[in-house]
Scaffold this motif. Structure first.
Motif, PDB file in Angstrom:
ATOM      1  N   LEU A  32       0.837  -1.196   0.000  1.00 39.55           N
ATOM      2  CA  LEU A  32       0.000   0.000   0.000  1.00 39.55           C
ATOM      3  C   LEU A  32       0.869   1.243   0.000  1.00 39.55           C
ATOM      4  CD1 LEU A  32      -2.575  -0.992   2.778  1.00 39.55           C
ATOM      5  CD2 LEU A  32      -2.815  -1.262   0.304  1.00 39.55           C
ATOM      6  N   ARG A  33       0.406   2.255  -0.710  1.00 42.32           N
ATOM      7  CA  ARG A  33       1.078   3.562  -0.727  1.00 42.32           C
ATOM      8  C   ARG A  33       0.026   4.608  -0.418  1.00 42.32           C
ATOM      9  NH1 ARG A  33       5.829   3.935  -3.801  1.00 42.32           N
ATOM     10  NH2 ARG A  33       6.065   5.804  -2.545  1.00 42.32           N
ATOM     11  N   ASP A  34       0.134   5.268   0.723  1.00 38.08           N
ATOM     12  CA  ASP A  34      -0.802   6.313   1.127  1.00 38.08           C
ATOM     13  C   ASP A  34      -0.265   7.644   0.616  1.00 38.08           C
ATOM     14  OD1 ASP A  34      -2.302   8.304   2.418  1.00 38.08           O
ATOM     15  OD2 ASP A  34      -2.604   7.054   4.189  1.00 38.08           O
ATOM     16  N   ILE A  35      -0.971   8.259  -0.319  1.00 47.11           N
ATOM     17  CA  ILE A  35      -0.456   9.473  -0.955  1.00 47.11           C
ATOM     18  C   ILE A  35      -0.487  10.681  -0.032  1.00 47.11           C
ATOM     19  CG2 ILE A  35      -1.025   8.614  -3.258  1.00 47.11           C
ATOM     20  CD1 ILE A  35      -3.280  10.747  -3.313  1.00 47.11           C
ATOM     21  N   THR A  36      -1.212  10.602   1.095  1.00 50.37           N
ATOM     22  CA  THR A  36      -1.179  11.716   2.043  1.00 50.37           C
ATOM     23  C   THR A  36       0.003  11.588   2.996  1.00 50.37           C
ATOM     24  OG1 THR A  36      -2.735  10.576   3.511  1.00 50.37           O
ATOM     25  CG2 THR A  36      -3.655  12.150   1.956  1.00 50.37           C
ATOM     26  N   ALA A  37       0.455  10.389   3.235  1.00 48.52           N
ATOM     27  CA  ALA A  37       1.574  10.161   4.148  1.00 48.52           C
ATOM     28  C   ALA A  37       2.914  10.113   3.419  1.00 48.52           C
ATOM     29  CB  ALA A  37       1.365   8.859   4.917  1.00 48.52           C
ATOM     30  N   GLU A  38       2.880   9.844   2.119  1.00 48.87           N
ATOM     31  CA  GLU A  38       4.106   9.701   1.334  1.00 48.87           C
ATOM     32  C   GLU A  38       4.053  10.637   0.124  1.00 48.87           C
ATOM     33  OE1 GLU A  38       5.199   5.511   0.458  1.00 48.87           O
ATOM     34  OE2 GLU A  38       3.318   5.058   1.499  1.00 48.87           O
ATOM     35  N   PRO A  39       4.643  11.821   0.227  1.00 49.53           N
ATOM     36  CA  PRO A  39       4.622  12.751  -0.909  1.00 49.53           C
ATOM     37  C   PRO A  39       5.171  12.139  -2.202  1.00 49.53           C
ATOM     38  CG  PRO A  39       5.461  13.847   1.046  1.00 49.53           C
ATOM     39  CD  PRO A  39       5.333  12.386   1.383  1.00 49.53           C
ATOM     40  N   GLU A  40       6.183  11.271  -2.085  1.00 48.33           N
ATOM     41  CA  GLU A  40       6.745  10.662  -3.295  1.00 48.33           C
ATOM     42  C   GLU A  40       5.740   9.712  -3.940  1.00 48.33           C
ATOM     43  OE1 GLU A  40       7.857   8.069   0.134  1.00 48.33           O
ATOM     44  OE2 GLU A  40       8.039  10.200  -0.219  1.00 48.33           O
ATOM     45  N   ALA A  41       4.858   9.109  -3.149  1.00 47.19           N
ATOM     46  CA  ALA A  41       3.822   8.230  -3.717  1.00 47.19           C
ATOM     47  C   ALA A  41       2.838   9.050  -4.538  1.00 47.19           C
ATOM     48  CB  ALA A  41       3.095   7.474  -2.609  1.00 47.19           C
ATOM     49  N   ARG A  42       2.472  10.233  -4.038  1.00 52.94           N
ATOM     50  CA  ARG A  42       1.583  11.115  -4.794  1.00 52.94           C
ATOM     51  C   ARG A  42       2.229  11.516  -6.118  1.00 52.94           C
ATOM     52  NH1 ARG A  42       0.032  16.059  -6.250  1.00 52.94           N
ATOM     53  NH2 ARG A  42      -2.094  16.754  -5.863  1.00 52.94           N
ATOM     54  N   ASP A  43       3.495  11.859  -6.067  1.00 54.93           N
ATOM     55  CA  ASP A  43       4.218  12.239  -7.284  1.00 54.93           C
ATOM     56  C   ASP A  43       4.264  11.082  -8.281  1.00 54.93           C
ATOM     57  OD1 ASP A  43       4.660  14.691  -6.080  1.00 54.93           O
ATOM     58  OD2 ASP A  43       6.729  14.237  -5.507  1.00 54.93           O
ATOM     59  N   THR A  44       4.524   9.878  -7.786  1.00 60.50           N
ATOM     60  CA  THR A  44       4.564   8.692  -8.651  1.00 60.50           C
ATOM     61  C   THR A  44       3.203   8.450  -9.284  1.00 60.50           C
ATOM     62  OG1 THR A  44       6.324   7.686  -7.335  1.00 60.50           O
ATOM     63  CG2 THR A  44       5.006   6.200  -8.707  1.00 60.50           C
ATOM     64  N   LEU A  45       2.154   8.545  -8.477  1.00 61.78           N
ATOM     65  CA  LEU A  45       0.797   8.341  -8.985  1.00 61.78           C
ATOM     66  C   LEU A  45       0.484   9.318 -10.116  1.00 61.78           C
ATOM     67  CD1 LEU A  45      -1.983   6.969  -8.745  1.00 61.78           C
ATOM     68  CD2 LEU A  45      -2.534   8.633  -6.969  1.00 61.78           C
ATOM     69  N   GLU A  46       0.825  10.576  -9.920  1.00 62.68           N
ATOM     70  CA  GLU A  46       0.556  11.588 -10.952  1.00 62.68           C
ATOM     71  C   GLU A  46       1.432  11.380 -12.186  1.00 62.68           C
ATOM     72  OE1 GLU A  46      -0.289  16.333 -11.246  1.00 62.68           O
ATOM     73  OE2 GLU A  46       1.070  15.642  -9.674  1.00 62.68           O
ATOM     74  N   ARG A  47       2.690  11.072 -11.971  1.00 63.86           N
ATOM     75  CA  ARG A  47       3.628  10.907 -13.089  1.00 63.86           C
ATOM     76  C   ARG A  47       3.261   9.696 -13.950  1.00 63.86           C
ATOM     77  NH1 ARG A  47       7.770   9.810 -10.421  1.00 63.86           N
ATOM     78  NH2 ARG A  47       8.122   7.667 -11.041  1.00 63.86           N
ATOM     79  N   ILE A  48       2.989   8.565 -13.321  1.00 66.27           N
ATOM     80  CA  ILE A  48       2.736   7.345 -14.080  1.00 66.27           C
ATOM     81  C   ILE A  48       1.275   7.240 -14.507  1.00 66.27           C
ATOM     82  CG2 ILE A  48       2.755   4.820 -14.001  1.00 66.27           C
ATOM     83  CD1 ILE A  48       5.161   5.035 -12.118  1.00 66.27           C
ATOM     84  N   GLY A  49       0.363   7.539 -13.585  1.00 61.00           N
ATOM     85  CA  GLY A  49      -1.058   7.409 -13.892  1.00 61.00           C
ATOM     86  C   GLY A  49      -1.629   8.595 -14.643  1.00 61.00           C
ATOM     87  N   GLY A  50      -0.933   9.730 -14.583  1.00 62.57           N
ATOM     88  CA  GLY A  50      -1.401  10.915 -15.290  1.00 62.57           C
ATOM     89  C   GLY A  50      -2.400  11.747 -14.509  1.00 62.57           C
ATOM     90  N   LYS A  51      -2.784  11.276 -13.304  1.00 65.84           N
ATOM     91  CA  LYS A  51      -3.708  12.035 -12.464  1.00 65.84           C
ATOM     92  C   LYS A  51      -3.559  11.553 -11.030  1.00 65.84           C
ATOM     93  CE  LYS A  51      -7.373   8.876 -13.932  1.00 65.84           C
ATOM     94  NZ  LYS A  51      -8.693   8.786 -14.542  1.00 65.84           N
ATOM     95  N   VAL A  52      -4.035  12.379 -10.117  1.00 66.40           N
ATOM     96  CA  VAL A  52      -3.994  12.025  -8.703  1.00 66.40           C
ATOM     97  C   VAL A  52      -5.400  11.574  -8.319  1.00 66.40           C
ATOM     98  CG1 VAL A  52      -3.487  12.806  -6.362  1.00 66.40           C
ATOM     99  CG2 VAL A  52      -2.174  13.700  -8.279  1.00 66.40           C
ATOM    100  N   GLN A  53      -5.658  10.302  -8.555  1.00 68.50           N
ATOM    101  CA  GLN A  53      -6.965   9.718  -8.240  1.00 68.50           C
ATOM    102  C   GLN A  53      -6.729   8.403  -7.508  1.00 68.50           C
ATOM    103  OE1 GLN A  53      -9.701   9.178 -11.537  1.00 68.50           O
ATOM    104  NE2 GLN A  53     -10.610   7.404 -10.532  1.00 68.50           N
ATOM    105  N   VAL A  54      -7.421   8.249  -6.392  1.00 66.35           N
ATOM    106  CA  VAL A  54      -7.336   7.012  -5.621  1.00 66.35           C
ATOM    107  C   VAL A  54      -8.748   6.475  -5.402  1.00 66.35           C
ATOM    108  CG1 VAL A  54      -5.174   7.525  -4.439  1.00 66.35           C
ATOM    109  CG2 VAL A  54      -7.295   8.325  -3.439  1.00 66.35           C
ATOM    110  N   PRO A  55      -8.871   5.182  -5.212  1.00 69.02           N
ATOM    111  CA  PRO A  55      -7.808   4.201  -5.219  1.00 69.02           C
ATOM    112  C   PRO A  55      -7.286   3.953  -6.634  1.00 69.02           C
ATOM    113  CG  PRO A  55      -9.907   3.069  -5.046  1.00 69.02           C
ATOM    114  CD  PRO A  55     -10.194   4.552  -4.983  1.00 69.02           C
TER     115      PRO A  55
END
Length: 104
Positions: A32-55
């Motif tokens: 699991l990667r919590d994008i609120t607890a891990e700023p780098e996870a949020r960046d990865t999600l946006e970079r690879i997925g193209g948007k910041v949407q969870v789950p």
């Protein structure tokens, strides 16, 4: 070669909690990667997925969005097609006062 999985979540997101509840019920454990607890996870999600949407479930690096689609994939892949179920108490906790149930 084994398939890799990584689930990106926010602890306050009811749709993430919905996926996590299904995983708990079925004994599914994934990284699991919590994008609120891990700023780098949020960046990865946006970079690879193209948007910041969870789950968002990354399957071999490819994003899968929408809680129902993620649950359907997890069911097929890890739970022999088990259907989601929920008690009234679990529903109330997930909804947290929402007007419409997220787990029907």
């Amino acid at each position: 070669m084994a398939t890799t999985h990584e689930l990106y979540i926010m602890s306050t997101c009811p749709y993430c909690r919905k996926v996590l509840l299904f995983m708990k019920q079925q004994g599914i454990e994934l990284p699991l990667r919590d994008i609120t607890a891990e700023p780098e996870a949020r960046d990865t999600l946006e970079r690879i997925g193209g948007k910041v949407q969870v789950p968002c479930l990354f399957i071999d690096g490819a994003p899968l969005y929408e809680s129902d689609d993620i649950i359907a994939y997890l069911s097929r892949t890890f739970a022999d097609g088990a259907q989601p179920s929920i008690t009234a108490e679990e529903q109330a906790e997930l909804d947290n006062g929402a007007a419409c149930p997220i787990f029907s």
